[in-house]
Design a protein around this motif. Structure first.
Motif, mmCIF file in Angstrom:
data_model
loop_
_atom_site.group_PDB
_atom_site.id
_atom_site.type_symbol
_atom_site.label_atom_id
_atom_site.label_comp_id
_atom_site.label_asym_id
_atom_site.label_seq_id
_atom_site.Cartn_x
_atom_site.Cartn_y
_atom_site.Cartn_z
ATOM 1 N N GLN A 165 -8.802 -40.991 53.631
ATOM 2 C CA GLN A 165 -7.623 -40.137 53.495
ATOM 3 C C GLN A 165 -6.382 -40.738 54.156
ATOM 4 O OE1 GLN A 165 -9.237 -36.450 55.114
ATOM 5 N NE2 GLN A 165 -9.467 -35.611 53.052
ATOM 6 N N GLN A 166 -6.566 -41.688 55.055
ATOM 7 C CA GLN A 166 -5.430 -42.295 55.763
ATOM 8 C C GLN A 166 -4.638 -43.277 54.897
ATOM 9 O OE1 GLN A 166 -6.944 -44.186 59.297
ATOM 10 N NE2 GLN A 166 -7.293 -42.258 60.356
ATOM 11 N N TYR A 167 -5.244 -43.778 53.823
ATOM 12 C CA TYR A 167 -4.611 -44.852 53.057
ATOM 13 C C TYR A 167 -4.291 -44.422 51.632
ATOM 14 C CZ TYR A 167 -6.233 -47.556 56.993
ATOM 15 O OH TYR A 167 -6.450 -48.014 58.258
ATOM 16 N N LYS A 168 -3.203 -44.964 51.106
ATOM 17 C CA LYS A 168 -2.816 -44.691 49.728
ATOM 18 C C LYS A 168 -3.891 -45.215 48.786
ATOM 19 C CE LYS A 168 2.011 -44.364 50.476
ATOM 20 N NZ LYS A 168 3.290 -44.884 50.597
ATOM 21 N N LYS A 169 -4.079 -44.495 47.698
ATOM 22 C CA LYS A 169 -5.156 -44.783 46.756
ATOM 23 C C LYS A 169 -5.145 -46.225 46.254
ATOM 24 C CE LYS A 169 -7.164 -42.693 42.642
ATOM 25 N NZ LYS A 169 -7.076 -41.575 41.709
ATOM 26 N N LYS A 170 -3.970 -46.778 45.971
ATOM 27 C CA LYS A 170 -3.897 -48.106 45.355
ATOM 28 C C LYS A 170 -3.581 -49.231 46.342
ATOM 29 C CE LYS A 170 -3.213 -46.281 40.865
ATOM 30 N NZ LYS A 170 -2.812 -46.455 39.541
ATOM 31 N N SER A 171 -3.579 -48.913 47.630
ATOM 32 C CA SER A 171 -3.388 -49.975 48.613
ATOM 33 C C SER A 171 -4.708 -50.726 48.786
ATOM 34 C CB SER A 171 -2.944 -49.387 49.953
ATOM 35 O OG SER A 171 -3.995 -48.651 50.549
ATOM 36 N N LEU A 172 -4.650 -51.904 49.371
ATOM 37 C CA LEU A 172 -5.865 -52.695 49.587
ATOM 38 C C LEU A 172 -6.875 -51.941 50.449
ATOM 39 C CD1 LEU A 172 -7.266 -55.355 48.990
ATOM 40 C CD2 LEU A 172 -6.169 -56.316 51.014
ATOM 41 N N LEU A 173 -6.402 -51.396 51.566
ATOM 42 C CA LEU A 173 -7.302 -50.626 52.428
ATOM 43 C C LEU A 173 -7.752 -49.334 51.747
ATOM 44 C CD1 LEU A 173 -5.774 -51.172 55.972
ATOM 45 C CD2 LEU A 173 -8.034 -51.872 55.176
ATOM 46 N N GLY A 174 -6.886 -48.746 50.943
ATOM 47 C CA GLY A 174 -7.257 -47.544 50.197
ATOM 48 C C GLY A 174 -8.404 -47.804 49.230
ATOM 49 N N VAL A 175 -8.321 -48.917 48.507
ATOM 50 C CA VAL A 175 -9.383 -49.294 47.570
ATOM 51 C C VAL A 175 -10.675 -49.586 48.335
ATOM 52 C CG1 VAL A 175 -10.132 -51.052 45.914
ATOM 53 C CG2 VAL A 175 -7.820 -50.115 45.776
ATOM 54 N N PHE A 176 -10.557 -50.320 49.442
ATOM 55 C CA PHE A 176 -11.739 -50.636 50.260
ATOM 56 C C PHE A 176 -12.435 -49.360 50.733
ATOM 57 C CE2 PHE A 176 -13.456 -50.960 54.569
ATOM 58 C CZ PHE A 176 -14.526 -51.816 54.331
ATOM 59 N N TRP A 177 -11.665 -48.441 51.367
ATOM 60 C CA TRP A 177 -12.276 -47.232 51.915
ATOM 61 C C TRP A 177 -12.821 -46.328 50.823
ATOM 62 C CZ3 TRP A 177 -14.322 -46.749 56.394
ATOM 63 C CH2 TRP A 177 -13.837 -47.484 57.468
ATOM 64 N N ARG A 178 -12.199 -46.310 49.641
ATOM 65 C CA ARG A 178 -12.727 -45.519 48.520
ATOM 66 C C ARG A 178 -14.074 -46.065 48.048
ATOM 67 N NH1 ARG A 178 -9.527 -41.713 46.047
ATOM 68 N NH2 ARG A 178 -7.523 -41.472 47.080
ATOM 69 N N MET A 179 -14.221 -47.383 48.054
ATOM 70 C CA MET A 179 -15.515 -47.969 47.677
ATOM 71 C C MET A 179 -16.585 -47.617 48.711
ATOM 72 S SD MET A 179 -14.377 -51.622 45.906
ATOM 73 C CE MET A 179 -15.127 -52.529 47.184
ATOM 74 N N VAL A 180 -16.213 -47.690 49.978
ATOM 75 C CA VAL A 180 -17.149 -47.327 51.048
ATOM 76 C C VAL A 180 -17.519 -45.841 50.925
ATOM 77 C CG1 VAL A 180 -17.427 -47.081 53.562
ATOM 78 C CG2 VAL A 180 -16.357 -49.138 52.612
ATOM 79 N N LEU A 181 -16.521 -45.000 50.700
ATOM 80 C CA LEU A 181 -16.762 -43.565 50.549
ATOM 81 C C LEU A 181 -17.694 -43.291 49.374
ATOM 82 C CD1 LEU A 181 -16.128 -40.634 51.445
ATOM 83 C CD2 LEU A 181 -14.243 -40.674 49.802
ATOM 84 N N ARG A 182 -17.449 -43.936 48.236
ATOM 85 C CA ARG A 182 -18.286 -43.717 47.045
ATOM 86 C C ARG A 182 -19.750 -44.066 47.342
ATOM 87 N NH1 ARG A 182 -19.782 -40.562 43.535
ATOM 88 N NH2 ARG A 182 -20.557 -41.443 41.616
ATOM 89 N N HIS A 183 -19.959 -45.181 48.022
ATOM 90 C CA HIS A 183 -21.317 -45.579 48.392
ATOM 91 C C HIS A 183 -21.993 -44.483 49.228
ATOM 92 C CE1 HIS A 183 -24.681 -47.923 49.918
ATOM 93 N NE2 HIS A 183 -24.317 -47.538 51.132
#
Length: 185
Positions: free
Chosen positions: A44-62
């Protein structure tokens, strides 16, 4: 005093009643519930399309798949969020959840697609939602509400209430969440 702490620290405070350092938070991440909350808040801290946002979304999905928690970063969740038990949990991304809320396993909080309560629930502060409860539709759950296990709620619930049953029935209770919601922020 709690203003100086991060939202992650406030969420973890709910579990132990102690303010934790970053290292202590990492050590508590052995608990699947706390681990998932940590990853959700980082996402939630990072914008959806930022590099860290994409990384954390992948981690979250897992971890959504691993732990069975279907909670999305778009879901508005207030500080002091607490997942009581590890297990299946579904929350629609358009749901709004207030501060100091507890949610147990097997809970579904979702949309209603038609009828007078079409929409998504809004859950206020200091709400305890028991195992296998279902809350659906454009309804509002007031402050200091306890929703008992296995309850079905598709109606507004006033503050200071307990809801029990399927269909749910409302009982007025000034101390509805006393002893159920501890270590509030």
């Amino acid at each position: 005093m709690a203003e100086k702490y991060s939202i992650i620290q406030k969420d973890f405070y709910r579990e132990s009643g102690k303010w934790l350092s970053t290292f202590e938070i990492w050590a508590k991440c052995i608990n699947p519930n706390l681990h998932f909350i940590y990853i959700l808040r980082k996402t939630q801290q990072y914008k959806k399309k930022s590099l860290l946002g994409v990384f954390w979304r992948m981690v979250l999905r897992h971890h959504q798949i691993k732990y069975g928690f279907q909670i999305y970063p778009e879901t508005e969740i207030g500080e002091g969020f607490y997942l009581g038990h590890w297990g299946s949990l579904v929350i629609n991304p358009k749901v709004k959840i207030g501060k100091n809320c507890n949610i147990a396993q097997g809970v579904t909080i979702g949309q209603q697609n038609r009828g007078k309560n079409q929409g998504f629930p809004t859950i206020s502060d200091q709400v305890w939602i028991g195992t296998n409860a279902v809350i659906v539709g454009g309804v509002t759950i007031g402050n200091n509400v306890l929703i008992a296990p296995n309850s079905y709620v598709n109606f507004d619930v006033p503050a200071n209430s307990v809801v029990m049953g399927n269909p749910g029935k409302i009982y007025e209770a000034e101390n509805a969440t006393e002893g159920y919601i501890n270590h509030t922020v």
